[in-house]
Motif scaffolding. Structure first.
Motif, PDB file in Angstrom:
ATOM      1  N   ILE A  71      20.926  71.596  34.145  1.00  0.00           N
ATOM      2  CA  ILE A  71      21.781  71.975  33.014  1.00  0.00           C
ATOM      3  C   ILE A  71      21.494  71.126  31.782  1.00  0.00           C
ATOM      4  O   ILE A  71      21.632  71.584  30.651  1.00  0.00           O
ATOM      5  CB  ILE A  71      23.263  71.871  33.445  1.00  0.00           C
ATOM      6  CG1 ILE A  71      23.532  72.904  34.538  1.00  0.00           C
ATOM      7  CG2 ILE A  71      24.202  72.066  32.264  1.00  0.00           C
ATOM      8  CD1 ILE A  71      24.852  72.742  35.243  1.00  0.00           C
ATOM      9  N   GLN A  72      21.081  69.884  31.997  1.00  0.00           N
ATOM     10  CA  GLN A  72      20.810  69.008  30.847  1.00  0.00           C
ATOM     11  C   GLN A  72      19.311  68.860  30.609  1.00  0.00           C
ATOM     12  O   GLN A  72      18.864  67.904  29.977  1.00  0.00           O
ATOM     13  CB  GLN A  72      21.484  67.653  31.066  1.00  0.00           C
ATOM     14  CG  GLN A  72      23.000  67.819  31.085  1.00  0.00           C
ATOM     15  CD  GLN A  72      23.745  66.578  31.503  1.00  0.00           C
ATOM     16  OE1 GLN A  72      23.208  65.741  32.214  1.00  0.00           O
ATOM     17  NE2 GLN A  72      24.989  66.466  31.084  1.00  0.00           N
ATOM     18  N   GLY A  73      18.545  69.836  31.114  1.00  0.00           N
ATOM     19  CA  GLY A  73      17.119  69.858  30.820  1.00  0.00           C
ATOM     20  C   GLY A  73      16.294  69.048  31.808  1.00  0.00           C
ATOM     21  O   GLY A  73      16.821  68.312  32.637  1.00  0.00           O
ATOM     22  N   SER A  74      14.976  69.217  31.705  1.00  0.00           N
ATOM     23  CA  SER A  74      14.064  68.490  32.596  1.00  0.00           C
ATOM     24  C   SER A  74      12.745  68.269  31.860  1.00  0.00           C
ATOM     25  O   SER A  74      12.488  68.893  30.838  1.00  0.00           O
ATOM     26  CB  SER A  74      13.813  69.301  33.872  1.00  0.00           C
ATOM     27  OG  SER A  74      13.167  70.521  33.536  1.00  0.00           O
ATOM     28  N   SER A 351       7.037  61.676  22.468  1.00  0.00           N
ATOM     29  CA  SER A 351       6.032  62.528  23.089  1.00  0.00           C
ATOM     30  C   SER A 351       6.398  62.755  24.545  1.00  0.00           C
ATOM     31  O   SER A 351       6.975  61.893  25.189  1.00  0.00           O
ATOM     32  CB  SER A 351       4.657  61.879  22.999  1.00  0.00           C
ATOM     33  OG  SER A 351       4.117  62.149  21.733  1.00  0.00           O
ATOM     34  N   GLY A 352       6.025  63.903  25.052  1.00  0.00           N
ATOM     35  CA  GLY A 352       6.285  64.211  26.458  1.00  0.00           C
ATOM     36  C   GLY A 352       6.984  65.539  26.591  1.00  0.00           C
ATOM     37  O   GLY A 352       7.760  65.930  25.728  1.00  0.00           O
ATOM     38  N   PRO A 353       6.696  66.274  27.687  1.00  0.00           N
ATOM     39  CA  PRO A 353       7.241  67.620  27.841  1.00  0.00           C
ATOM     40  C   PRO A 353       8.743  67.611  28.075  1.00  0.00           C
ATOM     41  O   PRO A 353       9.278  66.680  28.682  1.00  0.00           O
ATOM     42  CB  PRO A 353       6.506  68.156  29.074  1.00  0.00           C
ATOM     43  CG  PRO A 353       6.138  66.942  29.857  1.00  0.00           C
ATOM     44  CD  PRO A 353       5.887  65.863  28.850  1.00  0.00           C
ATOM     45  N   TRP A 354       9.410  68.644  27.601  1.00  0.00           N
ATOM     46  CA  TRP A 354      10.840  68.817  27.879  1.00  0.00           C
ATOM     47  C   TRP A 354      11.164  70.299  27.904  1.00  0.00           C
ATOM     48  O   TRP A 354      10.451  71.116  27.334  1.00  0.00           O
ATOM     49  CB  TRP A 354      11.703  68.100  26.835  1.00  0.00           C
ATOM     50  CG  TRP A 354      11.573  68.615  25.429  1.00  0.00           C
ATOM     51  CD1 TRP A 354      10.621  68.277  24.520  1.00  0.00           C
ATOM     52  CD2 TRP A 354      12.420  69.581  24.783  1.00  0.00           C
ATOM     53  NE1 TRP A 354      10.818  68.956  23.333  1.00  0.00           N
ATOM     54  CE2 TRP A 354      11.916  69.761  23.473  1.00  0.00           C
ATOM     55  CE3 TRP A 354      13.552  70.294  25.169  1.00  0.00           C
ATOM     56  CZ2 TRP A 354      12.492  70.638  22.553  1.00  0.00           C
ATOM     57  CZ3 TRP A 354      14.133  71.173  24.262  1.00  0.00           C
ATOM     58  CH2 TRP A 354      13.606  71.332  22.964  1.00  0.00           C
ATOM     59  N   TYR A 355      12.251  70.626  28.600  1.00  0.00           N
ATOM     60  CA  TYR A 355      12.651  72.026  28.798  1.00  0.00           C
ATOM     61  C   TYR A 355      14.161  72.072  28.894  1.00  0.00           C
ATOM     62  O   TYR A 355      14.741  71.458  29.778  1.00  0.00           O
ATOM     63  CB  TYR A 355      12.017  72.522  30.094  1.00  0.00           C
ATOM     64  CG  TYR A 355      12.392  73.924  30.532  1.00  0.00           C
ATOM     65  CD1 TYR A 355      12.384  74.987  29.652  1.00  0.00           C
ATOM     66  CD2 TYR A 355      12.715  74.178  31.869  1.00  0.00           C
ATOM     67  CE1 TYR A 355      12.699  76.281  30.072  1.00  0.00           C
ATOM     68  CE2 TYR A 355      13.021  75.465  32.301  1.00  0.00           C
ATOM     69  CZ  TYR A 355      13.007  76.512  31.401  1.00  0.00           C
ATOM     70  OH  TYR A 355      13.301  77.772  31.826  1.00  0.00           O
ATOM     71  N   ASP A 356      14.800  72.756  27.950  1.00  0.00           N
ATOM     72  CA  ASP A 356      16.252  72.880  27.966  1.00  0.00           C
ATOM     73  C   ASP A 356      16.623  74.108  27.140  1.00  0.00           C
ATOM     74  O   ASP A 356      16.700  74.054  25.916  1.00  0.00           O
ATOM     75  CB  ASP A 356      16.895  71.616  27.378  1.00  0.00           C
ATOM     76  CG  ASP A 356      18.421  71.696  27.368  1.00  0.00           C
ATOM     77  OD1 ASP A 356      18.969  72.716  27.825  1.00  0.00           O
ATOM     78  OD2 ASP A 356      19.058  70.745  26.886  1.00  0.00           O
ATOM     79  N   LEU A 357      16.840  75.228  27.823  1.00  0.00           N
ATOM     80  CA  LEU A 357      17.108  76.479  27.108  1.00  0.00           C
ATOM     81  C   LEU A 357      18.405  76.430  26.308  1.00  0.00           C
ATOM     82  O   LEU A 357      18.570  77.191  25.347  1.00  0.00           O
ATOM     83  CB  LEU A 357      17.143  77.654  28.090  1.00  0.00           C
ATOM     84  CG  LEU A 357      15.771  78.090  28.604  1.00  0.00           C
ATOM     85  CD1 LEU A 357      15.918  79.063  29.763  1.00  0.00           C
ATOM     86  CD2 LEU A 357      14.952  78.726  27.491  1.00  0.00           C
ATOM     87  N   SER A 358      19.326  75.538  26.686  1.00  0.00           N
ATOM     88  CA  SER A 358      20.559  75.412  25.893  1.00  0.00           C
ATOM     89  C   SER A 358      20.247  74.941  24.482  1.00  0.00           C
ATOM     90  O   SER A 358      21.042  75.138  23.566  1.00  0.00           O
ATOM     91  CB  SER A 358      21.526  74.422  26.548  1.00  0.00           C
ATOM     92  OG  SER A 358      22.069  74.981  27.718  1.00  0.00           O
TER      93      SER A 358
END
Length: 554
Positions: A71-74, A351-358
């Protein structure tokens, strides 16, 4: 609790319910707060129930609840995202768990873009037969309890309804109670969730047999009549579309004809030929249900996903009626809710990948004109978030400019608008171009720009007046007017309108000098805002009684 928190990281996660016992035992719980959508469903035009063919997207990927459960991204590299929200009407999150509660990040992203989200209630195989026997053959009290729980769950987590998928045979007693169950569920969802929906998947027949019909007919019509719509199976032929339209009558837009993008079985077209199926469906004035468009990601791979995704939806765009924004303020940095870096004020902060559709922003239209213009997402540079909107195109020989339509709008224009734009021109000669915003209005004959003595603009095109600095009352909010940095240029505009109705917001890329040659350009858009001056100048709401819960210092 492993249901609400990831056992490895302790982070809050989205979850599903398995079986009838878990569904009937469900109660709201203080651990649930993370799973409640924080974004109300944005208004858009035309409304969902207007008389035109709709587009439903059914997301089914590797069993569901993948990285989107965080829920808070990854820190996920190359995740799956969906962002063509302007082109669709309904988003369904599908999995094979009995009760699929859509991960809240999807509900947040869809709602921000005006799209309702449905969960899935599914029964299948012999376990499904037993489950249906328990609640459907049990009579009104038993199926009423299930309908009540499903409606409460949608209301509590603030999503918008259910796709119901009974994929197992039913006893005579169970199938006899199926239409009243669907009626009851639909009534309860309508009452609990404003604009709520219940859609039935084409599976069992009125005699309880499991036999996909690929059409609306007398064998499955009583289920369609009991709810908001039918999602047909995928192996249809043109004559079935004809029969479906005839039988549906006034409700032809409530039939969502299934298209499996993986093209399993005997289908007209899937993959990059999905347009063949869609063209036929639209010829009969029916709605479409695009199943598993994640094919682009799963089949073609993660590496060129964004390019392939734009190609896939670009091929369908001709058959997908788009939606307009109908409220202000409109503010977006075009972020997809993912990135390879996190940007703030044009600077790569982390820098660095992140994913959080919210964290996905309001998404624009993605216009494509073969060879002339392409619109895509740029992860390498952004003003804020993870991505900017990249416009690449050519200004034809002898022409001065190119207009790129970002949003269609449908609302009365306030007397005064402020607009802000952040952009970056790339390529060998960025100084050869200028970039500006254009607002178009519906041609009404009475719409005027500026003071009453000014003449109506031809074609309703308005070029907002450039402001070197924001007015004093808005200096804090519109600090952007001064803050171009890291190569980004910032512009602030004002537009006064009388008796006008807003139609489109476009970006205009113009040459500084006329040229007999065609000229190529690349422009990144970092942020666009359209604000109603009157409501911006009003003092913001005061926040009271803030509480913090679930604190755990580590």
């Amino acid at each position: 609790s492993a249901r609400y928190f990831d056992t490895k990281t302790t982070e809050p996660i989205s979850f599903f319910l398995s079986g009838l016992e878990e569904l009937l035992a469900w109660q709201p719980n203080s651990n649930d707060d993370f799973n409640v959508s924080a974004v109300p469903l944005a208004k858009r035009q035309p409304l969902l129930h207007s008389r035109r063919p709709r587009t439903l997207v059914c997301h089914d990927m590797r069993g569901g609840y993948l990285e989107d459960r965080f829920i808070q991204g990854s820190a996920t590299r190359n995740p799956y995202v969906f962002y063509h929200w302007r082109y669709i009407d309904i988003f369904v999150y599908f999995s094979h768990h009995t009760v699929t509660i859509p991960p809240v990040v999807w509900t947040n992203a869809a709602h921000r873009n005006g799209v309702p989200v449905l969960g899935t209630f599914i029964t299948e195989w012999t376990d499904g037969e037993k489950l249906c026997e328990a609640f459907l053959a049990g009579g009104e009290e038993a199926y009423g309890a299930v309908a009540e729980q499903l409606a409460r769950i949608a209301q509590h987590y603030r999503f918008d309804g259910w796709l119901v998928n009974i994929e197992n045979t039913l006893s005579a007693a169970a199938v006899g109670n199926l239409p009243p169950f669907l009626q009851d569920l639909t009534a309860r969802v309508h009452s609990a969730v404003p604009g709520g929906l219940v859609i039935w998947y084409d599976s069992v027949l009125k005699d309880g047999m499991l036999k996909w019909q690929n059409e609306l007919n007398d064998e499955n019509r009583m289920f369609f009549d009991a709810c908001d719509g039918l999602f047909t199976n995928y192996n249809w032929k043109e004559e079935q579309l004809e029969r479906t339209r005839r039988l549906a009558g006034q409700r032809q837009n409530d039939v969502y004809v299934g298209i499996d993008v993986f093209a399993r079985g005997d289908v007209i077209g899937g993959g990059f030929n999905t347009d063949k199926s869609l063209r036929l469906i639209r010829q009969y004035g029916l709605s479409a249900a695009i199943f598993a468009p994640g094919w682009v990601y799963e089949h073609l791979g993660k590496e060129n996903f964004l390019q392939n995704e734009n190609r896939f939806w670009g091929l369908l765009a001709e058959y997908l009626p788009t939606h307009s924004i109908c409220t202000l303020p409109l503010a977006t940095s075009f972020s997809l809710g993912m990135g390879t870096s996190t940007f703030l004020d044009g600077k790569d902060e982390e820098s660095g990948p992140w994913y959080d559709l919210s964290a996905q922003d309001i998404q624009p239209l993605y216009p494509e004109h073969q060879g002339k213009l392409s619109t895509s997402c740029c992860l390498q540079d952004a003003w804020c978030g993870g991505s900017s909107l990249q416009l690449q195109g050519t200004i034809p020989a002898g022409e001065e400019r190119v207009a790129v339509r970002l949003f269609s709008l449908q609302m009365p224009a306030p007397p005064k608008l402020f607009l802000t734009l952040l952009y970056k021109l790339e390529g060998p000669q960025p100084d050869d171009f200028t970039v500006a915003l254009e607002v178009t209005t519906w041609d009404s004959g009475i719409c005027l720009e500026g003071n009453p003595t000014s003449l109506p603009e031809p074609n309703g095109r308005h070029h907002p007046r450039f402001l070197p600095a924001p007015p004093p009352g808005l200096a804090k909010l519109l600090a952007a007017c001064h803050r171009g940095s890291h190569g980004w240029t910032s512009r602030c505009y004002e537009l006064e309108l009388q008796d006008c109705s807003l139609r489109d917001l476009s970006v205009i890329v113009s040459r500084q000098q006329p040229s007999p040659q065609e000229t190529s350009f690349t422009c990144l858009l970092g942020e666009v805002r359209v604000l109603d001056t009157a409501s911006v100048a009003a003092s913001p709401l005061q926040v009271h009684s803030v509480t913090a819960s679930q604190l755990w210092w580590q």
